[in-house]
Design a protein around this motif. Structure first.
Motif, PDB file in Angstrom:
ATOM      1  N   MET A   1      15.945  17.651  -6.944  1.00  0.00           N
ATOM      2  CA  MET A   1      15.701  16.765  -6.439  1.00  0.00           C
ATOM      3  C   MET A   1      14.432  16.615  -5.045  1.00  0.00           C
ATOM      4  O   MET A   1      14.606  17.487  -4.617  1.00  0.00           O
ATOM      5  N   THR A   2      13.640  15.762  -5.403  1.00  0.00           N
ATOM      6  CA  THR A   2      12.673  15.399  -4.279  1.00  0.00           C
ATOM      7  C   THR A   2      12.706  14.875  -3.173  1.00  0.00           C
ATOM      8  O   THR A   2      14.216  14.442  -2.770  1.00  0.00           O
ATOM      9  N   VAL A   3      12.004  15.281  -1.911  1.00  0.00           N
ATOM     10  CA  VAL A   3      12.494  14.628  -0.810  1.00  0.00           C
ATOM     11  C   VAL A   3      11.802  12.982  -0.623  1.00  0.00           C
ATOM     12  O   VAL A   3      10.573  12.909  -0.502  1.00  0.00           O
ATOM     13  N   ALA A   4      12.500  12.571   0.027  1.00  0.00           N
ATOM     14  CA  ALA A   4      12.404  11.064  -0.033  1.00  0.00           C
ATOM     15  C   ALA A   4      11.148  11.045   1.108  1.00  0.00           C
ATOM     16  O   ALA A   4      10.078   9.542   1.175  1.00  0.00           O
ATOM     17  N   SER A   5      11.356  12.082   2.543  1.00  0.00           N
ATOM     18  CA  SER A   5       9.797  11.516   3.684  1.00  0.00           C
ATOM     19  C   SER A   5       9.245  12.260   2.754  1.00  0.00           C
ATOM     20  O   SER A   5       7.906  11.855   2.624  1.00  0.00           O
ATOM     21  N   ASP A   6       9.061  13.567   1.446  1.00  0.00           N
ATOM     22  CA  ASP A   6       7.786  13.634   1.007  1.00  0.00           C
ATOM     23  C   ASP A   6       7.429  12.115   0.258  1.00  0.00           C
ATOM     24  O   ASP A   6       6.066  12.480  -0.144  1.00  0.00           O
ATOM     25  N   VAL A   7       7.797  11.602  -0.240  1.00  0.00           N
ATOM     26  CA  VAL A   7       7.285  10.688  -1.223  1.00  0.00           C
ATOM     27  C   VAL A   7       6.889   9.645  -0.010  1.00  0.00           C
ATOM     28  O   VAL A   7       5.998   9.026  -0.238  1.00  0.00           O
ATOM     29  N   LYS A   8       8.395   9.525   1.030  1.00  0.00           N
ATOM     30  CA  LYS A   8       6.822   8.419   1.357  1.00  0.00           C
ATOM     31  C   LYS A   8       5.614   8.604   2.361  1.00  0.00           C
ATOM     32  O   LYS A   8       5.142   8.218   2.087  1.00  0.00           O
ATOM     33  N   THR A   9       5.874  10.067   2.703  1.00  0.00           N
ATOM     34  CA  THR A   9       4.488  10.687   2.707  1.00  0.00           C
ATOM     35  C   THR A   9       3.414  10.267   2.079  1.00  0.00           C
ATOM     36  O   THR A   9       2.638   9.833   2.514  1.00  0.00           O
ATOM     37  N   CYS A  10       3.462  10.451   0.792  1.00  0.00           N
ATOM     38  CA  CYS A  10       2.170  10.341   0.261  1.00  0.00           C
ATOM     39  C   CYS A  10       1.951   8.993  -0.829  1.00  0.00           C
ATOM     40  O   CYS A  10       0.516   8.433  -1.048  1.00  0.00           O
ATOM     41  N   THR A  11       2.782   7.607   0.083  1.00  0.00           N
ATOM     42  CA  THR A  11       2.989   6.588  -0.580  1.00  0.00           C
ATOM     43  C   THR A  11       2.246   6.259   0.853  1.00  0.00           C
ATOM     44  O   THR A  11       0.684   5.590   0.436  1.00  0.00           O
ATOM     45  N   ALA A  12       2.472   6.511   2.160  1.00  0.00           N
ATOM     46  CA  ALA A  12       1.234   5.685   3.020  1.00  0.00           C
ATOM     47  C   ALA A  12      -0.273   6.666   3.152  1.00  0.00           C
ATOM     48  O   ALA A  12      -0.765   5.571   2.875  1.00  0.00           O
ATOM     49  N   GLY A  13      -0.722   8.264   2.483  1.00  0.00           N
ATOM     50  CA  GLY A  13      -1.071   8.079   2.321  1.00  0.00           C
ATOM     51  C   GLY A  13      -2.381   7.500   0.916  1.00  0.00           C
ATOM     52  O   GLY A  13      -3.893   7.266   1.165  1.00  0.00           O
ATOM     53  N   LEU A  14      -1.501   6.684  -0.215  1.00  0.00           N
ATOM     54  CA  LEU A  14      -2.125   6.123  -1.012  1.00  0.00           C
ATOM     55  C   LEU A  14      -2.745   4.271  -0.678  1.00  0.00           C
ATOM     56  O   LEU A  14      -3.524   4.152  -0.841  1.00  0.00           O
ATOM     57  N   LYS A  15      -1.674   4.440   0.317  1.00  0.00           N
ATOM     58  CA  LYS A  15      -2.513   3.091   1.299  1.00  0.00           C
ATOM     59  C   LYS A  15      -2.965   3.327   1.475  1.00  0.00           C
ATOM     60  O   LYS A  15      -3.958   1.862   1.923  1.00  0.00           O
ATOM     61  N   HIS A  16      -3.282   4.185   2.548  1.00  0.00           N
ATOM     62  CA  HIS A  16      -4.890   4.601   3.409  1.00  0.00           C
ATOM     63  C   HIS A  16      -6.178   4.083   2.211  1.00  0.00           C
ATOM     64  O   HIS A  16      -6.960   4.003   2.344  1.00  0.00           O
ATOM     65  N   ALA A  17      -5.613   5.539   1.183  1.00  0.00           N
ATOM     66  CA  ALA A  17      -6.769   5.335   0.663  1.00  0.00           C
ATOM     67  C   ALA A  17      -6.994   4.417  -0.430  1.00  0.00           C
ATOM     68  O   ALA A  17      -8.443   3.456  -0.315  1.00  0.00           O
ATOM     69  N   GLU A  18      -5.440   3.006  -0.474  1.00  0.00           N
ATOM     70  CA  GLU A  18      -6.177   1.990  -1.362  1.00  0.00           C
ATOM     71  C   GLU A  18      -7.438   1.084  -0.184  1.00  0.00           C
ATOM     72  O   GLU A  18      -8.000   0.574  -0.284  1.00  0.00           O
ATOM     73  N   ALA A  19      -6.570   0.958   0.969  1.00  0.00           N
ATOM     74  CA  ALA A  19      -7.530  -0.017   1.928  1.00  0.00           C
ATOM     75  C   ALA A  19      -9.188   0.655   1.893  1.00  0.00           C
ATOM     76  O   ALA A  19     -10.006  -0.348   2.372  1.00  0.00           O
ATOM     77  N   VAL A  20      -9.254   1.835   2.188  1.00  0.00           N
ATOM     78  CA  VAL A  20     -10.572   2.538   1.772  1.00  0.00           C
ATOM     79  C   VAL A  20     -11.121   1.854   0.988  1.00  0.00           C
ATOM     80  O   VAL A  20     -12.780   1.946   1.032  1.00  0.00           O
ATOM     81  N   PHE A  21     -10.703   1.892  -0.382  1.00  0.00           N
ATOM     82  CA  PHE A  21     -11.472   1.353  -1.976  1.00  0.00           C
ATOM     83  C   PHE A  21     -11.760   0.011  -1.124  1.00  0.00           C
ATOM     84  O   PHE A  21     -12.488  -0.631  -1.584  1.00  0.00           O
ATOM     85  N   SER A  22     -10.575  -0.902  -0.917  1.00  0.00           N
ATOM     86  CA  SER A  22     -11.419  -2.041  -0.358  1.00  0.00           C
ATOM     87  C   SER A  22     -11.906  -2.672   0.383  1.00  0.00           C
ATOM     88  O   SER A  22     -12.897  -3.378   0.629  1.00  0.00           O
ATOM     89  N   LYS A  23     -12.419  -1.988   2.025  1.00  0.00           N
ATOM     90  CA  LYS A  23     -12.963  -1.666   3.159  1.00  0.00           C
ATOM     91  C   LYS A  23     -14.769  -1.256   2.124  1.00  0.00           C
ATOM     92  O   LYS A  23     -15.488  -2.226   2.425  1.00  0.00           O
ATOM     93  N   MET A  24     -14.586  -0.363   0.728  1.00  0.00           N
ATOM     94  CA  MET A  24     -15.611   0.092   0.791  1.00  0.00           C
ATOM     95  C   MET A  24     -16.451  -1.015  -0.684  1.00  0.00           C
ATOM     96  O   MET A  24     -17.125  -1.608  -0.428  1.00  0.00           O
ATOM     97  N   ALA A  25     -14.837  -1.523  -0.984  1.00  0.00           N
ATOM     98  CA  ALA A  25     -15.346  -2.646  -2.507  1.00  0.00           C
ATOM     99  C   ALA A  25     -16.514  -3.595  -1.442  1.00  0.00           C
ATOM    100  O   ALA A  25     -17.915  -4.583  -2.146  1.00  0.00           O
ATOM    101  N   LEU A  26     -15.869  -4.490   0.005  1.00  0.00           N
ATOM    102  CA  LEU A  26     -16.682  -5.169   0.909  1.00  0.00           C
ATOM    103  C   LEU A  26     -18.394  -4.551   1.559  1.00  0.00           C
ATOM    104  O   LEU A  26     -18.660  -5.448   1.078  1.00  0.00           O
ATOM    105  N   LEU A  27     -18.090  -3.990   1.406  1.00  0.00           N
ATOM    106  CA  LEU A  27     -19.292  -2.506   2.415  1.00  0.00           C
ATOM    107  C   LEU A  27     -19.898  -2.860   1.176  1.00  0.00           C
ATOM    108  O   LEU A  27     -21.433  -2.878   1.886  1.00  0.00           O
ATOM    109  N   SER A  28     -20.266  -2.190   0.501  1.00  0.00           N
ATOM    110  CA  SER A  28     -21.163  -2.127  -1.133  1.00  0.00           C
ATOM    111  C   SER A  28     -21.974  -2.487  -1.380  1.00  0.00           C
ATOM    112  O   SER A  28     -21.769  -4.619  -0.759  1.00  0.00           O
ATOM    113  N   SER A  29     -23.380  -2.527  -1.304  1.00  0.00           N
ATOM    114  CA  SER A  29     -24.642  -3.464  -1.496  1.00  0.00           C
ATOM    115  C   SER A  29     -24.906  -3.679  -3.132  1.00  0.00           C
ATOM    116  O   SER A  29     -25.070  -4.290  -3.592  1.00  0.00           O
TER     117      SER A  29
END
Lengths: 68, 286
Positions: free
Chosen positions: A1-29
């Protein structure tokens, strides 16, 4: 059984990664880099949706983890 | 008129004429003089010097001479632009010194180069062994350009069959603590973005000696105070490390769950993230 808080932490990290990718897509030339970052963002977004679904299930299964 | 005044007037007027002529002839003059332009340049210079000092010479003569010496190379340059054979005559052709790793002695002799001079030119390019050279040509301006044998050339991405990746040129947007507005707009960034980046780096614009924005929209700053270490952009390598961690997390989740469907979902997620890592890696490494 996975601990829900681990899954949530990982998802939060992924959301950050998504935001960084989105920012880089906008800022890259370079168009190729822009497109690649954008595609990466979409893929990460799909993963996040899967994870959200799983979090919903976990919270229903194990109400004691709700809100962690 | 006082002598010194006349000398001054003549000098200033010829300075202006020379300035205009060099502007017309163009930048090429400075970097790669053909023999013809070299002669013309020296002659124009001596005419100007002679006439600004010798007050007994009529100024009109000098005008005519300078204009002829200025116009003829200009005209020659124009014709050379249009005609290949004329270009060969005026500017000369390159001479092949080495081909297939063999030295062409006749061409060396023709160009009056000794073997020592050729070796010295090769050494300037970092080549100490003639057998590494596939092809070497002496250009019209006297520089030696070389093509190394394929297995002596530096390794490139295409040698390793890596995905092609392109980077745009960096833009210098801060110099001497001042914002270059034109360069900033050319780089496609805004003042708000710059303020934010400077805040992240923990500096004010007055303290920045040089600021450059790279292809990924990251700001590099060099400060006046060399003791201070501004925060270097770390986002991309950090993102790569995080992605690797997430992929590992997914695999761990997949191992620890009993439900087959959930296991599959986690495994697919891990595969997706790994794919993103593979694709984006060349752009995320510094």
């Amino acid at each position: 059984m996975t601990v829900a808080s681990d899954v949530k932490t990982c998802t939060a990290g992924l959301k950050h990664a998504e935001a960084v990718f989105s920012k880089m897509a906008l800022l890259s030339s370079d168009p190729d880099a822009q497109q690649l970052f954008h595609e990466s963002m979409l893929t990460i977004h799909e993963v996040i949706e899967q994870m959200n679904k799983r979090i919903f299930e976990l919270e229903n299964e194990e109400p004691q983890y709700e809100g962690f | 008129m006082a002598q010194w005044l006349e000398v001054m007037l003549r000098s200033v007027s010829f300075l202006l004429i020379l300035f205009i002529i060099t502007k017309i002839i163009g930048k090429r003059q400075i970097s790669q003089l053909s023999f013809f332009e070299y002669i013309a340049g020296i002659t124009i210079g001596s005419i100007a010097a002679e006439v600004s000092m010798a007050r007994d010479r009529p100024i009109l003569d000098a005008f005519v001479a300078i204009i002829v010496w200025g116009l003829v190379p200009l005209l020659a340059g124009y014709i050379a632009l249009k005609s290949k054979s004329f270009r060969g005559i005026v500017e000369g052709n390159g001479a092949v010194f080495i081909k297939d790793g063999k030295i062409f002695e006749e061409n060396l002799k023709k160009e009056k180069y000794t073997i020592d001079e050729m070796l010295s030119l090769l050494r300037k390019k970092g080549i100490f062994s003639v057998q590494d050279v596939e092809y070497a040509i002496l250009e019209q301006d006297g520089s030696l350009n070389t093509l190394l044998k394929k297995d002596k050339r530096p390794l490139t991405r295409s040698d390793l069959q890596l995905m092609p990746i392109n980077e745009k040129e960096p833009h210098t947007i801060i110099m001497d603590g001042r914002l270059l507005v034109d360069a900033l707009s050319k780089s496609g960034k805004t003042k708000e973005w710059l303020n934010e980046e400077l805040e992240v780096a923990g500096v004010t614009i007055e303290n920045v000696f040089l600021g450059q924005v790279n292809s990924y929209g990251e700001l590099y700053v060099d400060l006046y105070d060399d003791q201070l270490q501004p925060a270097a952009p770390q986002e991309r390598p950090l993102l790569l490390a995080n992605l690797k961690k997430f992929a590992a997390d997914m695999e761990a989740f997949a191992l620890s769950t009993d439900c087959q469907e959930t296991k599959k979902m986690y495994e697919k997620n891990a595969a997706d993230i790994n794919k993103v890592i593979q694709q984006a890696k060349p752009y995320l490494l510094n």
